[in-house]
Design a protein around this motif. Structure first.
Motif, PDB file in Angstrom:
ATOM      1  N   SER A   1       0.807  -1.217   0.000  1.00 49.46           N
ATOM      2  CA  SER A   1       0.000   0.000   0.000  1.00 49.46           C
ATOM      3  C   SER A   1       0.847   1.277   0.000  1.00 49.46           C
ATOM      4  CB  SER A   1      -0.927   0.014   1.214  1.00 49.46           C
ATOM      5  OG  SER A   1      -0.169   0.010   2.417  1.00 49.46           O
ATOM      6  N   ARG A   2       2.155   1.132   0.020  1.00 49.44           N
ATOM      7  CA  ARG A   2       3.027   2.296   0.161  1.00 49.44           C
ATOM      8  C   ARG A   2       3.305   3.001  -1.172  1.00 49.44           C
ATOM      9  NH1 ARG A   2       6.512   2.192   5.181  1.00 49.44           N
ATOM     10  NH2 ARG A   2       5.637   0.542   6.463  1.00 49.44           N
TER      11      ARG A   2
ATOM     12  N   GLU B   1       9.694   9.993  -7.243  1.00 52.19           N
ATOM     13  CA  GLU B   1       8.760   9.500  -6.233  1.00 52.19           C
ATOM     14  C   GLU B   1       7.382   9.371  -6.873  1.00 52.19           C
ATOM     15  OE1 GLU B   1       7.606  10.873  -1.735  1.00 52.19           O
ATOM     16  OE2 GLU B   1       7.298  12.325  -3.335  1.00 52.19           O
ATOM     17  N   MET B   2       6.708   8.242  -6.612  1.00 53.79           N
ATOM     18  CA  MET B   2       5.331   8.050  -7.059  1.00 53.79           C
ATOM     19  C   MET B   2       4.448   7.860  -5.835  1.00 53.79           C
ATOM     20  SD  MET B   2       5.227   5.515 -10.336  1.00 53.79           S
ATOM     21  CE  MET B   2       6.153   5.858 -11.825  1.00 53.79           C
ATOM     22  N   SER B   3       3.338   8.584  -5.797  1.00 51.60           N
ATOM     23  CA  SER B   3       2.412   8.442  -4.677  1.00 51.60           C
ATOM     24  C   SER B   3       0.999   8.280  -5.206  1.00 51.60           C
ATOM     25  CB  SER B   3       2.508   9.656  -3.749  1.00 51.60           C
ATOM     26  OG  SER B   3       2.288  10.855  -4.464  1.00 51.60           O
ATOM     27  N   GLY B   4       0.243   7.429  -4.518  1.00 51.98           N
ATOM     28  CA  GLY B   4      -1.124   7.132  -4.938  1.00 51.98           C
ATOM     29  C   GLY B   4      -1.631   5.920  -4.194  1.00 51.98           C
ATOM     30  N   ASN B   5      -2.564   5.216  -4.794  1.00 56.20           N
ATOM     31  CA  ASN B   5      -3.190   4.061  -4.160  1.00 56.20           C
ATOM     32  C   ASN B   5      -2.460   2.772  -4.539  1.00 56.20           C
ATOM     33  OD1 ASN B   5      -5.219   2.648  -2.694  1.00 56.20           O
ATOM     34  ND2 ASN B   5      -6.245   2.140  -4.611  1.00 56.20           N
ATOM     35  N   ASP B   6      -1.911   2.073  -3.533  1.00 53.85           N
ATOM     36  CA  ASP B   6      -1.234   0.787  -3.733  1.00 53.85           C
ATOM     37  C   ASP B   6      -0.180   0.861  -4.837  1.00 53.85           C
ATOM     38  OD1 ASP B   6      -2.766  -0.319  -1.726  1.00 53.85           O
ATOM     39  OD2 ASP B   6      -4.209  -1.263  -3.069  1.00 53.85           O
TER      40      ASP B   6
END
Length: 358
Positions: free
Chosen positions: A107-108, A165-170
């Motif tokens: 999930s990170r 950096e990538m951020s989001g859902n799972d």
């Protein structure tokens, strides 16, 4: 399996009641944990409901077929029985997949490091191609993608290394399959004889760490500042906003130059450092249970050649699962869905087989 699913459904209902409590939001950390657990269980509960409903309908249709005299009604009942007998095994398989243990890091958010390997300037250009591919894939997924650091090559448009950096859902659940050596076969821009060259770049996908994951002592850190070489506004090349951090015990060095202020770059760099230390912890844990891990897809072995991009034949081959696609231009534009879904399916199949044998 039924008892486990029933217990999950009861837990999901309990979580729903806790979240509905007006006082639940007073403790934000607890509220986030409850909400995350509730969301994680939702897919299992919904699949279980579809399964139990299908089983109930099958029993009702069989009872109808047994007592019904009207030929048309019997035919209708038999058709429904045939459909349900096909659906139920598919629903059972779906439940088995959903019940597989999840990677704690799935999930990170992630930090991705792309580095040029063999191939000189052509490898540096390939790093830029992979960087754009991942940025465009992140856009398709609705994720936020931020460049953290990079080192340009002597040839315009190339990078010796790039960190984003990538951020989001799972995000890690999807991007973890990209770790490894990516190879490209094409005629370089500098090639005058038209010969095909082979170059490579390594990709490391690291699950982003939080402050509670690793302990970092202030006295173990050495900070350097320098002038940013990237786009950062009028302060670029005038003020030392870029930050480099060296962690003495591990020898890990991280840097960030993309933010406008030194404080922001320092915070980003600390996140990168925590992530690298966390990744090292995970690697040690995985090594301890390496004999239990069968799938090459999930080992994260960055020394292994995982994929080849052949430009003359417009072909992309993932060597771990024998997947081949001739849609290279679309893939380089970020259309990675087919490859990643195939890798996920292979991973699930391997883990289901391991679970069945254990």
């Amino acid at each position: 399996m039924f008892d486990k699913l029933q217990a999950i459904k009861e837990r999901h209902l309990d979580l729903e009641q806790q979240l509905a409590d007006p006082g639940a939001a007073t403790d934000q950390n607890r509220f986030r944990k409850l909400n995350k657990e509730y969301s994680d269980l939702r897919d299992i509960v919904q699949a279980f409901d579809r399964y139990t409903q299908a089983k109930r309908q099958l029993d009702e249709s069989r009872a109808m077929l047994k007592c019904e005299k009207d030929p048309e009604m019997r035919e209708l009942a038999q058709t429904e029985i045939d459909d349900l007998q096909q659906q139920i095994p598919e629903l059972e398989q779906q439940l088995k997949v959903l019940l597989l243990p999840k990677d704690e890091a799935d999930s990170r958010n992630v930090i991705i490091e792309i580095r040029a390997g063999t191939g000189g300037e052509e490898a540096a250009l390939f790093v830029a191609d992979l960087l754009r591919m991942y940025q465009r894939y992140a856009e398709r997924q609705g994720w936020k993608c931020t460049m953290l650091d990079y080192t340009e090559s002597s040839m315009p448009g190339g990078f010796r290394e790039a960190v984003l950096e990538m951020s989001g859902n799972d995000v890690y659940a999807t991007m973890k399959y990209e770790s490894g050596v990516h190879r490209v076969q094409r005629v370089p821009e500098t090639e005058t004889q038209g010969r095909i060259h082979t170059s490579a770049a390594s990709v490391a996908v690291l699950p982003e760490a939080e402050e509670v994951d690793v302990e970092i002592r202030r006295e173990d850190l050495h900070f350097d500042t320098y002038r940013s070489g990237g786009k950062g506004g009028q302060n670029v090349n005038k003020v030392e906003t870029a930050v480099r951090i060296t962690h003495a015990p591990s020898g890990i060095v991280v840097a960030c130059q993309e933010e406008r202020s030194q404080l922001q770059n320092k915070e980003r760099a600390m996140t990168m450092l925590r992530t690298k230390l966390y990744d090292r912890q995970l690697a040690e844990q995985q090594q301890e249970r390496a004999d239990l891990r069968r799938s090459m897809v999930t080992t994260g072995d960055r020394s292994a050649k995982i994929r080849t991009y052949n430009y003359p034949q417009s072909r992309v081959t993932d060597h771990r699962i024998g997947f081949t696609s001739h849609a290279l231009p679309q893939i380089m534009q970020g259309d990675l869905v087919d490859i990643i879904e195939a890798l996920k399916l292979h991973d699930q199949t391997e883990r289901l087989q391991t679970a069945a044998e254990s």
